[in-house]
Design an enzyme around this catalytic site. Structure first.
Site, mmCIF file in Angstrom:
data_model
loop_
_atom_site.group_PDB
_atom_site.id
_atom_site.type_symbol
_atom_site.label_atom_id
_atom_site.label_comp_id
_atom_site.label_asym_id
_atom_site.label_seq_id
_atom_site.Cartn_x
_atom_site.Cartn_y
_atom_site.Cartn_z
ATOM 1 N N THR A 52 15.937 4.935 -15.143
ATOM 2 C CA THR A 52 15.722 3.652 -14.476
ATOM 3 C C THR A 52 15.148 2.682 -15.499
ATOM 4 O O THR A 52 14.996 3.004 -16.677
ATOM 5 C CB THR A 52 14.734 3.799 -13.304
ATOM 6 O OG1 THR A 52 13.451 4.175 -13.831
ATOM 7 C CG2 THR A 52 15.204 4.849 -12.316
ATOM 8 N N TYR A 88 -0.824 5.387 -17.928
ATOM 9 C CA TYR A 88 0.125 5.661 -16.848
ATOM 10 C C TYR A 88 -0.237 6.974 -16.163
ATOM 11 O O TYR A 88 -0.290 7.039 -14.925
ATOM 12 C CB TYR A 88 1.553 5.711 -17.397
ATOM 13 C CG TYR A 88 2.590 5.958 -16.326
ATOM 14 C CD1 TYR A 88 3.047 4.911 -15.533
ATOM 15 C CD2 TYR A 88 3.103 7.230 -16.094
ATOM 16 C CE1 TYR A 88 3.996 5.129 -14.536
ATOM 17 C CE2 TYR A 88 4.044 7.457 -15.103
ATOM 18 C CZ TYR A 88 4.488 6.404 -14.328
ATOM 19 O OH TYR A 88 5.411 6.631 -13.345
ATOM 20 N N LYS A 143 -1.437 7.501 -12.124
ATOM 21 C CA LYS A 143 -0.763 8.380 -11.171
ATOM 22 C C LYS A 143 -1.682 9.510 -10.706
ATOM 23 O O LYS A 143 -1.582 9.956 -9.550
ATOM 24 C CB LYS A 143 0.532 8.937 -11.779
ATOM 25 C CG LYS A 143 1.582 7.863 -12.058
ATOM 26 C CD LYS A 143 1.918 7.044 -10.804
ATOM 27 C CE LYS A 143 3.058 6.069 -11.032
ATOM 28 N NZ LYS A 143 3.399 5.287 -9.831
ATOM 29 N N SER A 159 4.602 8.404 -6.827
ATOM 30 C CA SER A 159 3.731 8.771 -7.937
ATOM 31 C C SER A 159 4.615 9.238 -9.092
ATOM 32 O O SER A 159 5.606 8.586 -9.425
ATOM 33 C CB SER A 159 2.737 9.855 -7.482
ATOM 34 O OG SER A 159 1.856 10.199 -8.522
ATOM 35 N N ASP A 188 3.639 -9.965 -4.982
ATOM 36 C CA ASP A 188 3.000 -9.381 -6.155
ATOM 37 C C ASP A 188 1.900 -8.491 -5.599
ATOM 38 O O ASP A 188 0.921 -8.977 -5.035
ATOM 39 C CB ASP A 188 2.416 -10.486 -7.046
ATOM 40 C CG ASP A 188 1.671 -9.944 -8.260
ATOM 41 O OD1 ASP A 188 1.463 -8.714 -8.335
ATOM 42 O OD2 ASP A 188 1.272 -10.753 -9.118
ATOM 43 N N ASN A 205 6.443 1.768 -3.839
ATOM 44 C CA ASN A 205 7.230 2.036 -5.048
ATOM 45 C C ASN A 205 6.889 1.125 -6.223
ATOM 46 O O ASN A 205 7.214 1.442 -7.368
ATOM 47 C CB ASN A 205 8.723 1.894 -4.706
ATOM 48 C CG ASN A 205 9.608 2.010 -5.916
ATOM 49 O OD1 ASN A 205 9.707 3.055 -6.539
ATOM 50 N ND2 ASN A 205 10.251 0.908 -6.293
ATOM 51 N N THR A 211 10.198 -5.750 -0.566
ATOM 52 C CA THR A 211 9.388 -6.700 -1.315
ATOM 53 C C THR A 211 9.768 -6.686 -2.786
ATOM 54 O O THR A 211 10.184 -5.669 -3.325
ATOM 55 C CB THR A 211 7.873 -6.426 -1.173
ATOM 56 O OG1 THR A 211 7.476 -5.404 -2.118
ATOM 57 C CG2 THR A 211 7.500 -6.020 0.235
#
Length: 272
Positions: free
Chosen positions: A183, A148, A152, A134, A56, A83, A32
């Site tokens: 990333t 953030y 998590k 996570s 979404d 993810n 996705t």
């Protein structure tokens, strides 16, 4: 035997890397993305082995539709890799309501919706593996990442509970908890609050604390994730990277020492 794997947030970063690694070894992947055009290279290379789905994760109804589409197309879902997510950088005081809600909507609620959609399918199969991406920041915290961190921590609390609820149905739950990797998480995928200068020293210390060696190489994670997927008894907590373990160990040691210091006061508060 090849596995059927659903990965959210597969258009870039970990999601795309892991999707490619799974496809390369012969698994079938439902991938996705908000923009499925970012999956065109995988579609061209792997054809019918990949099912691209525009999604979404903030839309609960669409999450259920994506999961059901995967089941209808491939016949089952062996593994879910939740993810999708992004990073929000900024001090807590600086964070707007919209930014805070957006962070929780994607990182926590989006993951919750996809999880809720897949559990009945895996329960009926009497097998499955739910992998929640996570962070080691769901176990410890860093400054200027407050929302953030909170998202998590919420993912970890949810997933630890889920593991106890679905184990008897043959469903395993794992939390992948990476340290920092190179990333788009801290680049193109990240959002920033409007900076308040009073936090400039904290931002500076945070930035200076990260050396080039701090950031792991994303492509090096694929083998570890494949081992996690193939494990007969996968762990609930699975750290990724060499920074995570010593960081978590230090914080937990300090936390236990603090509990020990205050244990008599804590026990007396019980009342009997």
């Amino acid at each position: 035997m090849s596995k059927i794997i659903l990965i959210t947030g597969a258009s870039r970063g970990f999601g795309k890397l892991w999707a490619k690694a799974l496809l390369e070894r012969g698994d079938k992947v439902a991938a996705t993305a908000r923009n499925v055009e970012n999956l065109n290279d995988l579609i061209a290379e792997y054809g019918d082995s990949i099912l691209p789905i525009q999604l979404d994760v903030n839309n609960r109804e669409d999450c259920f539709a994506a999961v059901n589409k995967t089941k209808e197309h491939f016949g089952r879902i062996d593994v879910l890799i939740n993810n999708a997510g992004f990073g929000l950088f900024g001090a807590i005081e600086e964070t707007t309501e919209q930014q805070a809600r957006a962070q929780m909507e994607t990182n926590f609620f989006g993951l919750l919706w996809v999880t809720q959609a897949v559990v009945p399918i895996m329960r009926e199969q009497k097998s499955g593996h739910i992998i929640q991406v996570s962070s080691f920041l769901g176990l410890v915290t860093l400054p200027v990442l407050g929302l953030y961190n909170a998202s998590k921590y919420a993912v970890n609390g949810l997933s630890e509970t889920l593991a106890t609820e679905v184990k008897s149905f043959g469903i395993n739950v794992s939390l992948i908890e990476p340290n920092g990797f190179s990333t788009d998480w801290s680049g193109a995928s990240a959002f920033q609050t409007e900076a308040n200068e009073v936090y400039a020293p904290i931002r500076k210390a945070f930035a200076e604390g990260a050396t080039p060696d701090t950031w792991g190489k994303p492509e090096s994670t694929a083998d570890a994730v494949l081992q996690l997927i193939d494990a007969e008894n996968p762990p609930l907590h699975f750290l990724l990277g060499k920074i995570a373990y010593p960081g978590v160990k230090q914080v937990y040691s300090e936390r236990l020492a603090e509990f020990e210091t205050w244990k008599e006061v804590s026990a007396a508060a019980h009342g009997h």
